[in-house]
Design an enzyme around this catalytic site. Structure first.
Site, PDB file in Angstrom:
ATOM      1  N   GLU A  60       4.373  -2.624  -3.847  1.00  0.00           N
ATOM      2  CA  GLU A  60       3.692  -2.160  -2.940  1.00  0.00           C
ATOM      3  C   GLU A  60       5.083  -2.816  -1.500  1.00  0.00           C
ATOM      4  OE1 GLU A  60       1.574  -0.038  -0.983  1.00  0.00           O
ATOM      5  OE2 GLU A  60       1.180  -0.006  -3.716  1.00  0.00           O
ATOM      6  N   HIS A  82       6.204   5.738   2.239  1.00  0.00           N
ATOM      7  CA  HIS A  82       6.263   5.039   1.080  1.00  0.00           C
ATOM      8  C   HIS A  82       6.257   5.327   0.154  1.00  0.00           C
ATOM      9  CE1 HIS A  82       3.686   1.362   0.416  1.00  0.00           C
ATOM     10  NE2 HIS A  82       2.175   2.084  -0.130  1.00  0.00           N
ATOM     11  N   GLU A  83       4.731   6.457  -0.230  1.00  0.00           N
ATOM     12  CA  GLU A  83       4.172   6.653  -1.267  1.00  0.00           C
ATOM     13  C   GLU A  83       5.580   7.543  -2.363  1.00  0.00           C
ATOM     14  OE1 GLU A  83       1.312   6.168  -2.642  1.00  0.00           O
ATOM     15  OE2 GLU A  83       0.103   5.745  -0.549  1.00  0.00           O
ATOM     16  N   HIS A  89       7.158   4.751  -4.196  1.00  0.00           N
ATOM     17  CA  HIS A  89       6.065   4.194  -5.269  1.00  0.00           C
ATOM     18  C   HIS A  89       6.894   5.184  -6.723  1.00  0.00           C
ATOM     19  CE1 HIS A  89       3.234   1.279  -4.145  1.00  0.00           C
ATOM     20  NE2 HIS A  89       2.880   2.266  -3.369  1.00  0.00           N
TER      21      HIS A  89
END
Length: 267
Positions: free
Chosen positions: A191, A128-129, A132
């Site tokens: 997100e 997920h990070e 980004h």
């Protein structure tokens, strides 16, 4: 500011939008004003500062565990992706979080390892990070903040030039409107987008994407319901994230099932 100058200023902002258009990995239109080099430099400076301010874990087992997960995900980024090009640091902090920065930096807080129950759940967070970074969300947020600031200043100048009554109250309302109407929805969109990118990354790396749902169930329990209303939050509610992940689970599971050599990272 006269009407002619105001029109020229608005046209300038419009031109910035048009010339800075880009597309995210999921096909979403973006406005990016800053270069990759600028973002990488900022990311490296921020990471260096954090390493000076936050204690770094010296527990070898923990570091090997996190490094193994990160390495397997990094290898999925592109043909030339090499884990050696990235710096992964485990910070000794109770924060239940992790982050990735432009400049190929990844930070994981030990607090996360108390909530994530296995390698797959940690992989969901790291994926997920990194999502980004791949989607250039930092660049997009900075760009929108810059444009919002320019737009608000233009309106402020016009109000003052025309002696509009209660211009201060109007500007305050405009600022709140920009925060709730633009900045927060973009953060929630980022997100959700990072969740989908991360789901694909972890699946390609051989981590079970179904564990991303379990992770957010754990996150919800760990928060004890202490979170603001979704409309006033930069993050979607846990159940919203879970529903989004489930809606995209089928292609992720197909990808995961096709991986022959699944990683085993021990912590």
């Amino acid at each position: 500011m006269n009407n002619r100058l105001l029109k020229m200023s608005v046209l300038l902002v419009a031109c910035i939008y048009l010339t800075a258009c880009a597309t995210s990995p999921t096909g979403r239109n973006q406005v990016l004003l800053y270069s990759d080099q600028q973002l990488a430099q900022s990311g490296m400076q921020a990471f260096a500062g954090m390493k000076q301010e936050i204690p770094i874990s010296r527990t070898q087992v923990t570091n090997r565990f996190v490094q193994c997960i990160a390495d397997n995900i990094i290898r999925q980024l592109d043909e030339d992706a090499s884990p050696e090009q990235w710096e992964v640091v485990v910070f000794d902090s109770d924060q239940v979080n992790a982050f990735a920065l432009p400049g190929k930096k990844i930070g994981v807080y030990t607090g996360l390892l108390g909530v994530a129950e296995n390698q797959d759940q940690v992989a969901a967070v790291i994926g997920h990070e990194i999502g980004h970074v791949l989607a250039q969300h930092g660049n997009e947020r900075m760009s929108h903040s810059t444009l919002i600031g320019i737009s608000q200043e233009l309106v402020n100048q016009a109000l003052r030039a025309n002696n509009v009554a209660q211009s201060g109250a109007i500007m305050s309302a405009l600022g709140l409107g920009a925060q709730v109407g633009v900045a927060l929805p973009f953060s929630r969109a980022h997100e959700s987008e990072a969740d989908i990118i991360g789901l694909d990354l972890m699946a390609r790396a051989g981590f079970d994407p179904r564990q991303s749902v379990n992770l957010w169930q754990n996150m919800s329990k760990a928060s004890n319901g202490a979170r603001p209303s979704e409309i006033l939050s930069t993050h979607p509610a846990p159940q919203t994230r879970i529903n989004n992940l489930k809606a995209n689970m089928e292609p992720a599971m197909k990808t995961y099932s096709a991986v022959k050599n699944k990683p085993v990272c021990r912590g």
